[in-house]
Enzyme design. Structure first.
Site, mmCIF file in Angstrom:
data_model
loop_
_atom_site.group_PDB
_atom_site.id
_atom_site.type_symbol
_atom_site.label_atom_id
_atom_site.label_comp_id
_atom_site.label_asym_id
_atom_site.label_seq_id
_atom_site.Cartn_x
_atom_site.Cartn_y
_atom_site.Cartn_z
ATOM 1 N N HIS A 113 1.130 -1.252 0.011
ATOM 2 C CA HIS A 113 -0.122 -0.068 0.042
ATOM 3 C C HIS A 113 0.788 1.188 -0.086
ATOM 4 C CE1 HIS A 113 -2.626 3.087 1.872
ATOM 5 N NE2 HIS A 113 -3.867 2.055 1.676
ATOM 6 N N ASP B 242 3.192 -4.186 8.246
ATOM 7 C CA ASP B 242 1.908 -3.423 7.826
ATOM 8 C C ASP B 242 0.659 -4.341 8.388
ATOM 9 O OD1 ASP B 242 -0.390 -2.418 6.901
ATOM 10 O OD2 ASP B 242 0.540 -1.586 4.951
ATOM 11 N N GLN C 145 -4.671 -4.997 6.998
ATOM 12 C CA GLN C 145 -5.596 -5.649 6.622
ATOM 13 C C GLN C 145 -5.535 -6.949 7.466
ATOM 14 O OE1 GLN C 145 -7.796 -4.998 4.448
ATOM 15 N NE2 GLN C 145 -6.955 -3.112 3.842
ATOM 16 N N LYS D 209 -10.661 -0.276 10.687
ATOM 17 C CA LYS D 209 -10.886 -1.616 9.568
ATOM 18 C C LYS D 209 -11.299 -2.613 10.653
ATOM 19 C CE LYS D 209 -7.339 -0.294 6.523
ATOM 20 N NZ LYS D 209 -8.210 0.375 5.148
ATOM 21 N N CYS E 154 -4.913 2.262 -3.631
ATOM 22 C CA CYS E 154 -3.412 2.874 -3.126
ATOM 23 C C CYS E 154 -2.433 1.923 -3.215
ATOM 24 C CB CYS E 154 -3.544 3.319 -1.717
ATOM 25 S SG CYS E 154 -4.727 4.668 -1.103
HETATM 26 N N1 PLP Z 1 -1.924 -0.826 4.749
HETATM 27 C C1 PLP Z 1 -2.782 -1.433 4.094
HETATM 28 C C2 PLP Z 1 -2.362 -2.855 3.695
HETATM 29 C C3 PLP Z 1 -3.912 -0.979 3.824
HETATM 30 O O1 PLP Z 1 -4.995 -1.610 3.348
HETATM 31 C C4 PLP Z 1 -4.321 0.426 4.272
HETATM 32 C C5 PLP Z 1 -5.622 0.968 4.154
HETATM 33 O O2 PLP Z 1 -6.411 0.636 3.225
HETATM 34 C C6 PLP Z 1 -3.426 1.351 4.853
HETATM 35 C C7 PLP Z 1 -1.860 0.657 5.173
HETATM 36 C C8 PLP Z 1 -3.468 2.545 5.446
HETATM 37 O O3 PLP Z 1 -4.493 2.367 6.437
HETATM 38 P P1 PLP Z 1 -4.971 3.777 6.800
HETATM 39 O O4 PLP Z 1 -5.497 4.609 5.696
HETATM 40 O O5 PLP Z 1 -6.121 3.704 8.144
HETATM 41 O O6 PLP Z 1 -3.603 4.637 7.528
#
Ligand code: PLP
Length: 411
Positions: A123, A200, A203, A226, A366
């Site tokens: 992401h 990270d 998810q 989430k 993203c």
């Molecule tokens: N990393 C992953 C794999 C994600 O799916 C997301 C959000 O969709 C993020 C990071 C970023 O999360 P946030 O927008 O809550 O900071």
């Protein structure tokens, strides 16, 4: 086993209708989850009964707010099996958590010639902060590729991981492919070359049991919104020895022990990283979301989504002209299906599905470098959670048939 009908009753929003009077089928959980009544009530209760600033008050409300805020931290720590709740820093979201590591750790530790190993399925939140670190420090970015069946290509790990690798930052679950990555094995290899493992878990944390000690994570980031919690609150786990070695991220109130005109001394971990008034109400409600998920049992959550995914993969395979991305194997995939109808833009797919009451996401999610690697500009994505049912998967499949009808002129 999850009692899905009972779970559904806990989520007031699931009772509403959307376009054309259709009952909502919410399959956009990878973007954000819905909130159970207990979480919504916890927010209201906080503001109605003990709203106060934390840590510095001597009155009853301040004490109660502090206890609830620090109690939420202990719940987060327990949820990911952190050995010490001081290892948990409250942040706004995964993005802020990863930036905190990039700024407060990587920017100060890395030098020209050092390497940061990422993957092409990251992401933007786990890519752009490292690009900034690389630009500032002269470190170099390296990338693990994906295999033909959209798993992490570990055949390149030995070549890409070197004595110069200082940071390995990977997603535990891809938000596009659903792929669950073998972080434990990568962390072991990363530690063998002296690198720090950043995970990270945006998810993964909402959908499967997380054990930071078993994974070998040095840092692990996730977002409350989430996983049944409110927006604006997330957590960063960091190993205590690393957090203690690090300088602060932001300066201001709460993060100091003493302040002089020209210099200051920092507060202890984790408060050293929580400058200013924190997001108290949302942190408390995040703790309630964690109680709720633990009440269901994270093993049960994972099992339920595995079943839904297996069913959805089987049903979606019946549809002609559809390209499905990801491993297509529930053993190594979370409840996420990305797909494209050949010749139909994913935004059109999303719009038709919305007219049938089915909420999915369409776009680059993203993850633009991954889109390029897949040779597409965007995908449609359905993502499941605890309240989704097989009947909803059927509604989704039926709505996809409607897309085919509407775009039947497309070759
Ligand atoms: N990393 C992953 C794999 C994600 O799916 C997301 C959000 O969709 C993020 C990071 C970023 O999360 P946030 O927008 O809550 O900071």
């Amino acid at each position: 086993m999850l009692d899905v009908e009972a779970v559904r009753r806990d989520f007031p929003i699931l009772g509403r209708t959307v376009r054309n009077g259709r009952r909502l089928v919410y399959l956009d959980n990878a973007a954000t989850s819905q909130k159970p009544r207990v979480v919504i009530e916890a927010l209201k209760h906080y503001y109605e009964h003990y709203n106060a600033n934390v840590h510095r008050g001597v009155h009853t409300l301040a004490e109660e707010a502090t206890e609830a805020y620090e109690g939420a931290r202990a719940k987060v720590a327990r949820f990911i099996n952190a050995p010490d709740s001081r290892s948990v820093i409250f942040v706004r979201n995964t993005t802020e958590a990863l930036n905190l590591v990039a700024y407060a750790y990587a920017r100060r530790e890395l030098k020209p010639g050092d390497e940061i190993l990422l993957s092409i399925m990251e992401h933007h939140s786990n890519l752009v902060p490292w690009q900034l670190v690389a630009r500032e420090t002269g470190a170099e970015l390296k990338f693990l590729d994906i295999t033909e069946d959209h798993r992490l290509d570990l055949s390149q790990l030995d070549r890409l991981l070197t004595r110069r690798t200082r940071i390995v930052a990977l997603t535990l679950m891809s938000n596009v492919l659903g792929t669950i990555n073998p972080i434990k094995a990568v962390a072991r290899a990363a530690h063998d070359v002296g690198a720090v493992m950043v995970v990270d878990a945006a998810q993964a944390a909402p959908h499967m049991p997380i054990d930071v000690q078993d994974l070998g994570a040095d840092f692990l980031a996730f977002s409350g919104h989430k996983m049944c919690g409110p927006t604006g609150i997330g957590a960063l786990f960091g190993k205590l020895e690393l957090l203690e070695r690090m300088g602060p991220f932001l300066g201001g109130g709460s993060m100091i022990r003493d302040v002089h005109l020209t210099y200051s001394e920092w507060n202890d971990v984790p408060w050293k990283f929580e400058a200013g008034t924190p997001n108290i109400g949302d942190a408390v409600a995040f703790g309630v979301a964690i109680d709720y998920l633990e009440g269901l049992g994270m093993e049960n959550v994972r099992r339920h989504e595995k079943e839904l995914l297996a069913y959805a993969l089987q049903r979606i395979a019946e549809i002609e002209g559809l390209e499905v991305y990801g491993p297509k194997d529930p053993e190594v995939q979370g409840g996420i299906i990305s797909f494209n109808y050949l010749g139909v833009h994913p935004h059109d797919v999303g719009t038709v599905l919305d007219s049938e009451g089915v909420a999915i996401r369409a776009g680059h999610h993203c993850a633009k470098p991954l889109m390029r690697r897949l040779g597409v500009v965007a995908t449609a994505r359905a993502s499941f959670y605890i309240y989704n049912t097989k009947a909803e998967v059927d509604a989704f499949i039926q709505a996809l048939a409607r897309v085919r009808e509407i775009f039947s002129h497309v070759p």
